[in-house]
Design a protein around this motif. Structure first.
Motif, mmCIF file in Angstrom:
data_model
loop_
_atom_site.group_PDB
_atom_site.id
_atom_site.type_symbol
_atom_site.label_atom_id
_atom_site.label_comp_id
_atom_site.label_asym_id
_atom_site.label_seq_id
_atom_site.Cartn_x
_atom_site.Cartn_y
_atom_site.Cartn_z
ATOM 1 N N VAL A 478 -35.693 4.010 -6.589
ATOM 2 C CA VAL A 478 -34.766 5.379 -7.023
ATOM 3 C C VAL A 478 -33.886 5.550 -6.490
ATOM 4 C CG1 VAL A 478 -35.250 5.842 -8.576
ATOM 5 C CG2 VAL A 478 -36.776 4.558 -8.416
ATOM 6 N N PRO A 479 -32.691 5.605 -6.047
ATOM 7 C CA PRO A 479 -31.886 6.524 -5.382
ATOM 8 C C PRO A 479 -31.848 8.003 -5.484
ATOM 9 C CG PRO A 479 -30.113 4.721 -6.256
ATOM 10 C CD PRO A 479 -32.062 4.495 -6.998
ATOM 11 N N ASN A 480 -32.257 9.474 -4.995
ATOM 12 C CA ASN A 480 -32.271 10.501 -5.400
ATOM 13 C C ASN A 480 -31.133 11.089 -5.684
ATOM 14 O OD1 ASN A 480 -34.421 10.561 -3.843
ATOM 15 N ND2 ASN A 480 -33.589 11.206 -1.542
ATOM 16 N N SER A 481 -30.111 10.661 -5.524
ATOM 17 C CA SER A 481 -28.610 10.748 -6.186
ATOM 18 C C SER A 481 -28.796 10.601 -7.751
ATOM 19 C CB SER A 481 -27.096 9.850 -5.516
ATOM 20 O OG SER A 481 -26.285 10.238 -6.460
ATOM 21 N N SER A 482 -28.880 11.150 -8.461
ATOM 22 C CA SER A 482 -28.898 11.495 -10.168
ATOM 23 C C SER A 482 -27.509 10.625 -10.536
ATOM 24 C CB SER A 482 -28.885 12.403 -10.923
ATOM 25 O OG SER A 482 -27.907 13.056 -10.484
ATOM 26 N N GLU A 483 -26.344 10.277 -9.319
ATOM 27 C CA GLU A 483 -25.347 9.997 -10.188
ATOM 28 C C GLU A 483 -24.708 8.767 -9.530
ATOM 29 O OE1 GLU A 483 -24.354 10.049 -13.777
ATOM 30 O OE2 GLU A 483 -25.600 12.138 -13.952
ATOM 31 N N PRO A 484 -25.302 7.341 -9.797
ATOM 32 C CA PRO A 484 -24.837 6.671 -8.345
ATOM 33 C C PRO A 484 -23.531 6.106 -8.810
ATOM 34 C CG PRO A 484 -27.052 6.158 -8.411
ATOM 35 C CD PRO A 484 -26.899 7.395 -9.345
ATOM 36 N N VAL A 485 -23.614 5.762 -10.327
ATOM 37 C CA VAL A 485 -22.098 5.118 -10.424
ATOM 38 C C VAL A 485 -20.643 6.373 -10.293
ATOM 39 C CG1 VAL A 485 -20.469 4.803 -12.891
ATOM 40 C CG2 VAL A 485 -23.374 4.129 -12.795
ATOM 41 N N LEU A 486 -21.059 7.577 -10.643
ATOM 42 C CA LEU A 486 -19.940 7.896 -9.846
ATOM 43 C C LEU A 486 -20.247 8.178 -8.408
ATOM 44 C CD1 LEU A 486 -20.814 11.288 -12.737
ATOM 45 C CD2 LEU A 486 -18.885 9.756 -12.101
ATOM 46 N N LEU A 487 -21.586 8.125 -7.758
ATOM 47 C CA LEU A 487 -21.089 7.662 -6.520
ATOM 48 C C LEU A 487 -19.570 6.623 -6.111
ATOM 49 C CD1 LEU A 487 -21.852 9.105 -3.998
ATOM 50 C CD2 LEU A 487 -24.215 7.964 -4.113
ATOM 51 N N GLY A 488 -20.577 6.081 -6.662
ATOM 52 C CA GLY A 488 -19.239 4.573 -6.742
ATOM 53 C C GLY A 488 -17.941 4.794 -6.468
ATOM 54 N N CYS A 489 -17.868 5.327 -7.823
ATOM 55 C CA CYS A 489 -16.609 5.733 -7.115
ATOM 56 C C CYS A 489 -15.690 6.437 -6.034
ATOM 57 C CB CYS A 489 -15.680 6.652 -8.923
ATOM 58 S SG CYS A 489 -16.096 5.609 -10.543
ATOM 59 N N ALA A 490 -16.380 7.214 -6.292
ATOM 60 C CA ALA A 490 -15.854 8.844 -5.127
ATOM 61 C C ALA A 490 -16.121 7.620 -3.922
ATOM 62 C CB ALA A 490 -17.024 9.718 -4.529
ATOM 63 N N ILE A 491 -16.977 6.383 -3.636
ATOM 64 C CA ILE A 491 -17.121 5.202 -2.620
ATOM 65 C C ILE A 491 -15.510 4.885 -2.393
ATOM 66 C CG2 ILE A 491 -17.894 3.697 -1.719
ATOM 67 C CD1 ILE A 491 -20.793 4.417 -2.078
ATOM 68 N N LEU A 492 -15.110 4.565 -2.918
ATOM 69 C CA LEU A 492 -13.798 4.396 -3.813
ATOM 70 C C LEU A 492 -12.861 4.747 -2.734
ATOM 71 C CD1 LEU A 492 -13.517 1.947 -6.323
ATOM 72 C CD2 LEU A 492 -14.506 1.359 -3.909
ATOM 73 N N ALA A 493 -12.450 6.381 -3.867
ATOM 74 C CA ALA A 493 -11.682 7.543 -3.592
ATOM 75 C C ALA A 493 -11.715 6.923 -1.968
ATOM 76 C CB ALA A 493 -11.854 8.777 -4.336
ATOM 77 N N ALA A 494 -13.086 7.664 -0.975
ATOM 78 C CA ALA A 494 -12.662 7.448 0.362
ATOM 79 C C ALA A 494 -12.858 6.923 0.674
ATOM 80 C CB ALA A 494 -14.596 7.738 0.562
ATOM 81 N N SER A 495 -12.783 5.991 0.827
ATOM 82 C CA SER A 495 -11.912 4.547 1.129
ATOM 83 C C SER A 495 -9.919 4.514 1.112
ATOM 84 C CB SER A 495 -12.379 3.075 0.508
ATOM 85 O OG SER A 495 -11.464 1.506 1.286
ATOM 86 N N ALA A 496 -9.939 4.293 -0.466
ATOM 87 C CA ALA A 496 -8.210 4.780 -0.187
ATOM 88 C C ALA A 496 -7.813 5.544 0.068
ATOM 89 C CB ALA A 496 -8.838 4.865 -2.588
ATOM 90 N N ALA A 497 -8.493 6.665 0.263
ATOM 91 C CA ALA A 497 -8.262 8.289 1.182
ATOM 92 C C ALA A 497 -7.920 8.409 2.550
ATOM 93 C CB ALA A 497 -8.678 9.347 0.664
ATOM 94 N N LYS A 498 -8.935 6.987 2.808
ATOM 95 C CA LYS A 498 -9.207 6.477 4.410
ATOM 96 C C LYS A 498 -9.826 7.628 5.061
ATOM 97 C CE LYS A 498 -5.862 3.056 4.323
ATOM 98 N NZ LYS A 498 -6.561 1.704 4.082
ATOM 99 N N TYR A 499 -10.518 8.446 4.589
ATOM 100 C CA TYR A 499 -11.524 9.056 5.095
ATOM 101 C C TYR A 499 -12.163 8.273 5.521
ATOM 102 C CZ TYR A 499 -15.080 12.841 5.937
ATOM 103 O OH TYR A 499 -15.572 13.944 5.840
ATOM 104 N N TYR A 500 -12.897 6.781 5.103
ATOM 105 C CA TYR A 500 -13.673 6.087 5.940
ATOM 106 C C TYR A 500 -12.979 4.934 6.253
ATOM 107 C CZ TYR A 500 -17.514 9.234 5.249
ATOM 108 O OH TYR A 500 -19.249 10.260 4.907
ATOM 109 N N SER A 501 -13.644 3.809 6.813
ATOM 110 C CA SER A 501 -12.047 2.624 8.116
ATOM 111 C C SER A 501 -12.877 1.664 6.530
ATOM 112 C CB SER A 501 -12.984 2.607 8.626
ATOM 113 O OG SER A 501 -14.249 2.282 8.812
ATOM 114 N N SER A 502 -13.648 1.979 6.035
ATOM 115 C CA SER A 502 -13.494 0.638 4.945
ATOM 116 C C SER A 502 -14.947 0.776 3.724
ATOM 117 C CB SER A 502 -14.241 -0.772 5.320
ATOM 118 O OG SER A 502 -15.684 0.037 6.023
#
Length: 553
Positions: A478-502
């Motif tokens: 059970v993740p500590n994050s209460s909102e993994p779906v929103l987190l998944g969107c943010a992960i995509l945003a970080a990738s699109a912004a090239k904040y992370y490499s992939s």
């Protein structure tokens, strides 16, 4: 770009609400805003929404989380949504999909089952695209819904200019780009992705199902430019969308993703302190909401009858995603609770309490008290004579049979709260037996599953989580994050912004930690017997359907 200070925005359009989250680059969620979506249910099995309503809600929740935040600090935006069908006319205006002809109702919701006959017709073609949907296309997917519109609303079909999966509609509104997400197209539209030749749209499929109009102009109506989730969509946020949301034009916007897949991204690399496999190929994510989606990835494709996929790079890049699910999960529990005669008085008592509690929390506490009253060892044993088969809205996996129904065995004349508790616990258990049924189907074809990860509304229900651990025999993270779906969107945003490499690099950095729930081995034999009862209820329904089908033979 890694190391630059700033925020990411995730926007999640679920079945019942639009939510936005302001997320840091390490995955911490700072703010959340939520607003309800209006849904129409004009006829049985028909559910409709408005794309204008949903986009206006997106604007409002983004503005709410941005209150007091410098828009220059936003590094990127990611969108997810339900896999619902959005229809626009040739001028990009909403076009009704409703028998009511109300133009506002231009979305056929994912859970809408109006296209069962059309799905059956498509399945009889035996086309190779069906191999990627467990050999049976679902009425929840887009080709059956498109065919339904053509057959039942011919005037609307002639006026139609563009068809979107809801996640892609959101990125179009945000960027003005007609680029589509690989996630939506391969999971819900029969687009074939992969490394082999012969991928993409299949012209002969659309001709075979009498939708050849979609082939014209290089599939412009349904998507001729395709991006993987996490890639930059268009040129970022358009001037018009920036003005609406209060953000900066050109802010990177990721290619979208289906909501369940966003949840998978947000949990699959979650870490725990105890020994539990971190191998993506041996984990399965349960995104538990109105429905439940069971997301499993592998480096190699594994085909499983009755289970959607495998889809290449639809969720985790360069991995094949298999997607199982239950068409009603949270919706089923709500139905069972709300339709029981004892529920109204219980809700009134809850409203009178100073502490605002969810009814499932109260029922869990009542189940614990009932266990003590009866002098039994565990809550599970409350249902020794009460059995539920949960497919009230058809079976999505592993049987892919939308005609299946629910069954309750053990009814009495009792209408009191004790009966409500027993039916509630038995229904929670039935969803876990259904998950076990799915796991067995996957494992029989070669999938390896060593642990489960849960997110979504039902993951906050400890009875639901513990029953899944006990019944499947698997540890659950059970993740500590209460909102993994929103987190998944943010992960995509970080990738699109090239904040992370992939996308995977973003998942590794942002999924965070969780706690582990272990199976209770005391009830192992009990649940094995109950699972046998679950299978017998399914078999009994099949026999009854055969008997009654003699009327039409």
């Amino acid at each position: 770009m890694e190391g630059k200070e700033g925020y990411l925005i995730g926007v999640d359009v679920g079945t019942q609400s639009v939510r936005a989250g302001l997320v840091t680059c390490n995955g911490s969620i700072l703010k959340i805003a939520s607003l309800p979506i209006k849904t129409w249910n004009p006829y049985p099995d028909m559910y409709e929404q408005s794309s204008d309503d949903i986009w206006n809600l997106c604007i409002k929740v983004i503005r709410e989380i941005m209150n007091g935040i410098d828009p220059k600090m936003v590094l990127g935006i990611g969108f997810d949504a339900t896999c619902s069908l959005v229809v626009l006319d040739k001028e990009f205006k909403p076009l009704s999909v409703s028998k009511t002809e109300n133009a506002d109702r231009n979305i056929i919701l994912w859970m809408d089952h109006r296209a069962v006959n059309e799905a059956n017709f498509i399945n009889k073609t035996g086309h190779k695209v069906l191999k990627y949907v467990g050999d049976n296309i679902s009425p929840e997917m887009e080709p059956p819904k498109l065919l339904w519109i053509k057959k039942n609303l011919p005037n609307q079909w002639e006026k139609a200019g563009y068809f979107f999966d809801l996640p892609d509609y959101l990125t179009w509104k945000a960027t003005g780009s007609l680029q589509r997400s690989l996630c939506s197209l391969v999971c819900k539209w029969t687009f074939i992705a992969g490394k082999s030749k012969g991928g993409g749209w299949q012209d002969d499929f659309w001709r075979q199902i009498d939708l050849e109009e979609l082939i014209s102009e290089n599939y412009e109506k349904i998507g001729c430019s395709v991006l993987s989730p996490g890639e930059l969509c268009g040129k970022g946020l358009s001037t018009a969308a920036a003005k609406e949301t209060g953000l900066i034009p050109g802010t990177p916007v990721s290619a979208s993703i289906i909501d369940a897949h966003a949840g998978g991204l947000g949990v699959l690399l979650c870490k725990v302190s105890e020994d539990c496999t971190e191998n993506l190929d041996k984990r399965m994510a349960l995104i538990c909401g109105t429905s439940t989606c069971h997301m499993k990835v592998n480096k190699d494709p594994i085909f499983t009858p009755g289970i959607w996929g495998p889809y290449y790079s639809a969720m985790v890049p360069e991995h094949w995603c298999s997607e199982a699910g239950q068409s009603a999960a949270g919706a089923l529990l709500d139905h069972v609770i709300n339709s029981h005669p004892a529920s109204n008085l219980l809700k009134q008592r809850i409203l009178k309490c100073e502490e605002k509690r969810h009814i499932s929390d109260v029922l869990n506490e009542m189940a614990e008290n009932l266990k003590e009253k009866k002098g039994i060892k565990t809550i599970s044993l409350l249902t020794v004579d009460y059995h539920v088969y949960p497919d009230y809205h058809g079976n999505r996996s592993p049987l892919a049979n939308p005609d299946l129904k629910g069954i309750v065995c053990g009814l009495t004349l009792s209408l009191d709260e004790e009966d409500l508790v027993k039916q509630y616990v038995a229904t929670v258990q039935s969803l876990a037996y259904s998950t076990k049924h799915i796991i067995k189907a996957l494992e029989d074809k070669g999938h390896i599953i060593k642990c489960l990860l849960v997110c979504g509304g039902l993951s906050k229900n400890p009875l639901y989580v513990q029953m899944h651990a006990d019944i499947t025999g698997l540890p659950i993270i059970v993740p500590n994050s209460s909102e993994p779906v929103l987190l998944g969107c943010a992960i995509l945003a970080a990738s699109a912004a090239k904040y992370y490499s992939s996308v995977v690099a973003a998942m590794t950095a942002m999924c965070g930690n969780g706690i582990i729930v272990k199976p209770n081995i005391l009830d192992k034999q009990y649940h094995e017997l109950k699972y046998t009862a679950f299978q017998k209820l399914l078999h009994c329904q099949g026999e009854i359907m055969k008997t009654m089908n003699q009327l039409y033979s």
